[in-house]
Design a protein around this motif. Structure first.
Motif, short mmCIF file in Angstrom:
data_model
loop_
_atom_site.label_atom_id
_atom_site.label_comp_id
_atom_site.label_asym_id
_atom_site.label_seq_id
_atom_site.Cartn_x
_atom_site.Cartn_y
_atom_site.Cartn_z
N VAL A 68 7.89 -16.84 34.51
CA VAL A 68 6.64 -16.52 33.82
C VAL A 68 6.84 -16.26 32.33
N ALA A 69 8.08 -16.02 31.89
CA ALA A 69 8.34 -15.79 30.47
C ALA A 69 9.84 -15.88 30.21
N THR A 70 10.18 -16.23 28.98
CA THR A 70 11.59 -16.26 28.58
C THR A 70 11.74 -15.59 27.22
N GLY A 71 12.88 -15.00 27.02
CA GLY A 71 13.18 -14.35 25.75
C GLY A 71 14.69 -14.32 25.58
N GLY A 72 15.17 -13.26 24.94
CA GLY A 72 16.60 -13.19 24.71
C GLY A 72 17.09 -11.78 24.45
N LEU A 73 18.40 -11.67 24.44
CA LEU A 73 19.01 -10.41 24.04
C LEU A 73 18.90 -10.30 22.53
N GLY A 74 18.48 -9.15 22.06
CA GLY A 74 18.33 -8.92 20.64
C GLY A 74 19.58 -8.30 20.04
N GLU A 75 19.37 -7.52 19.02
CA GLU A 75 20.46 -6.91 18.27
C GLU A 75 21.38 -6.10 19.17
N SER A 76 22.68 -6.20 18.88
CA SER A 76 23.68 -5.46 19.65
C SER A 76 24.26 -4.33 18.81
N THR A 77 24.64 -3.26 19.52
CA THR A 77 25.24 -2.10 18.89
C THR A 77 26.40 -1.63 19.77
N ARG A 78 27.54 -1.42 19.14
CA ARG A 78 28.70 -0.94 19.91
C ARG A 78 28.65 0.58 19.97
N GLU A 79 28.77 1.09 21.19
CA GLU A 79 28.79 2.53 21.43
C GLU A 79 30.05 2.84 22.21
N GLY A 80 31.16 3.04 21.51
CA GLY A 80 32.46 3.25 22.16
C GLY A 80 32.92 1.96 22.80
N THR A 81 33.10 1.96 24.11
CA THR A 81 33.53 0.75 24.82
C THR A 81 32.34 -0.01 25.43
N THR A 82 31.12 0.40 25.09
CA THR A 82 29.91 -0.23 25.62
C THR A 82 29.20 -1.00 24.50
N CYS A 83 28.65 -2.15 24.86
CA CYS A 83 27.84 -2.93 23.93
C CYS A 83 26.40 -2.85 24.42
N ARG A 84 25.52 -2.34 23.58
CA ARG A 84 24.10 -2.17 23.92
C ARG A 84 23.30 -3.26 23.22
N PHE A 85 22.49 -3.98 24.01
CA PHE A 85 21.62 -5.03 23.48
C PHE A 85 20.16 -4.64 23.67
N GLU A 86 19.33 -4.97 22.68
CA GLU A 86 17.89 -4.87 22.87
C GLU A 86 17.46 -6.05 23.74
N VAL A 87 16.50 -5.83 24.61
CA VAL A 87 15.94 -6.90 25.43
C VAL A 87 14.53 -7.16 24.92
N LEU A 88 14.23 -8.42 24.60
CA LEU A 88 12.93 -8.79 24.04
C LEU A 88 12.41 -10.05 24.73
N VAL A 89 11.32 -9.91 25.48
CA VAL A 89 10.70 -11.06 26.13
C VAL A 89 9.20 -11.01 25.84
N PRO A 90 8.72 -11.89 24.95
CA PRO A 90 7.29 -11.89 24.64
C PRO A 90 6.47 -12.64 25.70
#
Length: 126
Positions: A68-90
């Motif tokens: 029903v929709a497609t989008g992508g992973l947005g900006e990434s931020t490293r937090e120690g050993t974890t990589c955090r991505f924004e999720v954006l699907v319009p």
């Protein structure tokens, strides 16, 4: 002398706000293993997680499995050993009850419509 009658002033009745027919699904996706710098101030996956990077595909399905929709992973931020991505699907359509969200080809995560509309999507891999 003639008197002129004027019509009483009327206040327009506000129209009800239309119900939105789609929304922007937002949230966060965490990669907790094989995290490396992306060379641009963010992070990404390695060692089998190379597909987890900014811009990676995010697909939203309805209950019947229809895309029903497609989008992508947005900006990434490293937090120690974890990589955090924004999720954006319009343009996710409303009225489906719940959705299944897939990051690249990594399987789906189910989320209710109210959670999806409030930005509460969250997933973890690693």
């Amino acid at each position: 002398m003639s008197a002129s009658a004027s019509a009483p002033a009327t206040t327009p009745t506000p129209s009800p706000s239309p119900t939105p027919t789609d929304f922007l699904l937002t949230g966060a996706f965490l990669l907790t293993s094989s995290v490396v710098s992306d060379g641009a101030g963010g992070c990404e996956g390695s060692d089998g997680f190379e597909d987890i990077t900014e811009g990676a595909a995010v697909t939203v399905y309805d209950a019947s499995g229809t895309v029903v929709a497609t989008g992508g992973l947005g900006e990434s931020t490293r937090e120690g050993t974890t990589c955090r991505f924004e999720v954006l699907v319009p343009d996710v359509p409303t009225g489906r009850g719940f959705y299944k969200v897939e990051i690249t080809h990594r399987g789906t995560l189910q989320i209710s419509e109210s959670e999806a509309m409030s930005g509460a999507f969250g997933g973890t891999l690693g």
